[in-house]
Design a protein around this motif. Structure first.
Motif, PDB file in Angstrom:
ATOM      1  N   ARG A   4       0.860  -1.191   0.000  1.00  0.00           N
ATOM      2  CA  ARG A   4       0.000   0.000   0.000  1.00  0.00           C
ATOM      3  C   ARG A   4       0.893   1.236   0.000  1.00  0.00           C
ATOM      4  O   ARG A   4       1.766   1.391   0.857  1.00  0.00           O
ATOM      5  CB  ARG A   4      -0.893   0.001   1.234  1.00  0.00           C
ATOM      6  N   VAL A   6       0.694   5.398  -0.047  1.00  0.00           N
ATOM      7  CA  VAL A   6      -0.193   6.541   0.168  1.00  0.00           C
ATOM      8  C   VAL A   6       0.632   7.812   0.044  1.00  0.00           C
ATOM      9  O   VAL A   6       1.671   7.955   0.697  1.00  0.00           O
ATOM     10  CB  VAL A   6      -0.884   6.488   1.547  1.00  0.00           C
ATOM     11  N   LYS A   7       0.169   8.721  -0.817  1.00  0.00           N
ATOM     12  CA  LYS A   7       0.804  10.026  -0.999  1.00  0.00           C
ATOM     13  C   LYS A   7      -0.032  11.065  -0.267  1.00  0.00           C
ATOM     14  O   LYS A   7      -1.246  11.158  -0.485  1.00  0.00           O
ATOM     15  CB  LYS A   7       0.888  10.372  -2.485  1.00  0.00           C
ATOM     16  N   MET A   8       0.644  11.850   0.565  1.00  0.00           N
ATOM     17  CA  MET A   8      -0.051  12.870   1.356  1.00  0.00           C
ATOM     18  C   MET A   8       0.686  14.194   1.218  1.00  0.00           C
ATOM     19  O   MET A   8       1.919  14.237   1.323  1.00  0.00           O
ATOM     20  CB  MET A   8      -0.085  12.467   2.830  1.00  0.00           C
ATOM     21  N   ARG A  66      -8.178  -0.458   7.888  1.00  0.00           N
ATOM     22  CA  ARG A  66      -8.870   0.757   7.422  1.00  0.00           C
ATOM     23  C   ARG A  66     -10.224   0.948   8.104  1.00  0.00           C
ATOM     24  O   ARG A  66     -10.739   2.064   8.139  1.00  0.00           O
ATOM     25  CB  ARG A  66      -9.031   0.718   5.901  1.00  0.00           C
ATOM     26  N   TRP A  75      -6.554   8.846  11.242  1.00  0.00           N
ATOM     27  CA  TRP A  75      -7.067   9.615  10.111  1.00  0.00           C
ATOM     28  C   TRP A  75      -7.746  10.900  10.586  1.00  0.00           C
ATOM     29  O   TRP A  75      -7.618  11.941   9.942  1.00  0.00           O
ATOM     30  CB  TRP A  75      -8.022   8.761   9.296  1.00  0.00           C
ATOM     31  N   PRO A  86      -5.362  13.241  -0.540  1.00  0.00           N
ATOM     32  CA  PRO A  86      -4.378  12.157  -0.563  1.00  0.00           C
ATOM     33  C   PRO A  86      -4.689  11.168  -1.682  1.00  0.00           C
ATOM     34  O   PRO A  86      -5.829  11.061  -2.135  1.00  0.00           O
ATOM     35  CB  PRO A  86      -4.532  11.502   0.813  1.00  0.00           C
ATOM     36  N   GLU A  87      -3.654  10.479  -2.122  1.00  0.00           N
ATOM     37  CA  GLU A  87      -3.799   9.449  -3.147  1.00  0.00           C
ATOM     38  C   GLU A  87      -3.273   8.142  -2.577  1.00  0.00           C
ATOM     39  O   GLU A  87      -2.305   8.144  -1.807  1.00  0.00           O
ATOM     40  CB  GLU A  87      -2.996   9.809  -4.393  1.00  0.00           C
ATOM     41  N   ALA A  88      -3.893   7.030  -2.953  1.00  0.00           N
ATOM     42  CA  ALA A  88      -3.470   5.734  -2.435  1.00  0.00           C
ATOM     43  C   ALA A  88      -3.551   4.681  -3.528  1.00  0.00           C
ATOM     44  O   ALA A  88      -4.441   4.719  -4.378  1.00  0.00           O
ATOM     45  CB  ALA A  88      -4.340   5.331  -1.246  1.00  0.00           C
ATOM     46  N   TRP A  89      -2.589   3.766  -3.474  1.00  0.00           N
ATOM     47  CA  TRP A  89      -2.532   2.660  -4.413  1.00  0.00           C
ATOM     48  C   TRP A  89      -2.268   1.371  -3.652  1.00  0.00           C
ATOM     49  O   TRP A  89      -1.447   1.338  -2.737  1.00  0.00           O
ATOM     50  CB  TRP A  89      -1.399   2.861  -5.420  1.00  0.00           C
ATOM     51  N   SER A  90      -2.925   0.306  -4.064  1.00  0.00           N
ATOM     52  CA  SER A  90      -2.611  -1.044  -3.606  1.00  0.00           C
ATOM     53  C   SER A  90      -1.966  -1.745  -4.790  1.00  0.00           C
ATOM     54  O   SER A  90      -2.566  -1.834  -5.869  1.00  0.00           O
ATOM     55  CB  SER A  90      -3.877  -1.786  -3.173  1.00  0.00           C
TER      56      SER A  90
END
Length: 98
Positions: A4, A6-8, A66, A75, A86-90
């Motif tokens: 995972r 996550v860009k913040m 989550r 959060w 924010p952006e998130a990728w799995s």
């Protein structure tokens, strides 16, 4: 294994608050059932941009986190500090070299 990312992006004046909150929560996140690895990165050029990388045994483990009280608490403190969504990728790890 699921990775995972996550860009913040934070308000620059809120970076220290984010880092303090992460410092308090990082061991709890890392020790959450199913989490195998956790790292935090800061962009060298845009120092208000951070990334988390975490390794989870499965998507179910990530989803359990989550939906946990731990995530909700983290959060709730993190979300107001953002200056962008924010952006998130799995992702699946394809190769790893050492």
């Amino acid at each position: 294994m699921l990775v995972r990312i996550v860009k913040m992006s934070f308000e620059p004046s809120k970076i220290e608050e984010f880092l303090a909150n992460f410092g308090i929560s990082k061991n709890k996140i890392r020790n959450f059932d199913g989490c195998q690895f956790l790292e935090l990165y800061q962009d060298q050029n845009n120092t208000n941009v951070f990334f988390t990388y975490s390794y989870w045994n499965s998507e179910d483990d990530l989803n359990n986190y989550r939906h946990s009280d731990l995530f909700k608490g983290v959060w709730a403190k993190t979300k107001p500090l953002f200056n962008a969504k924010p952006e998130a990728w799995s992702v699946d790890k394809i190769a790893s070299l050492k």
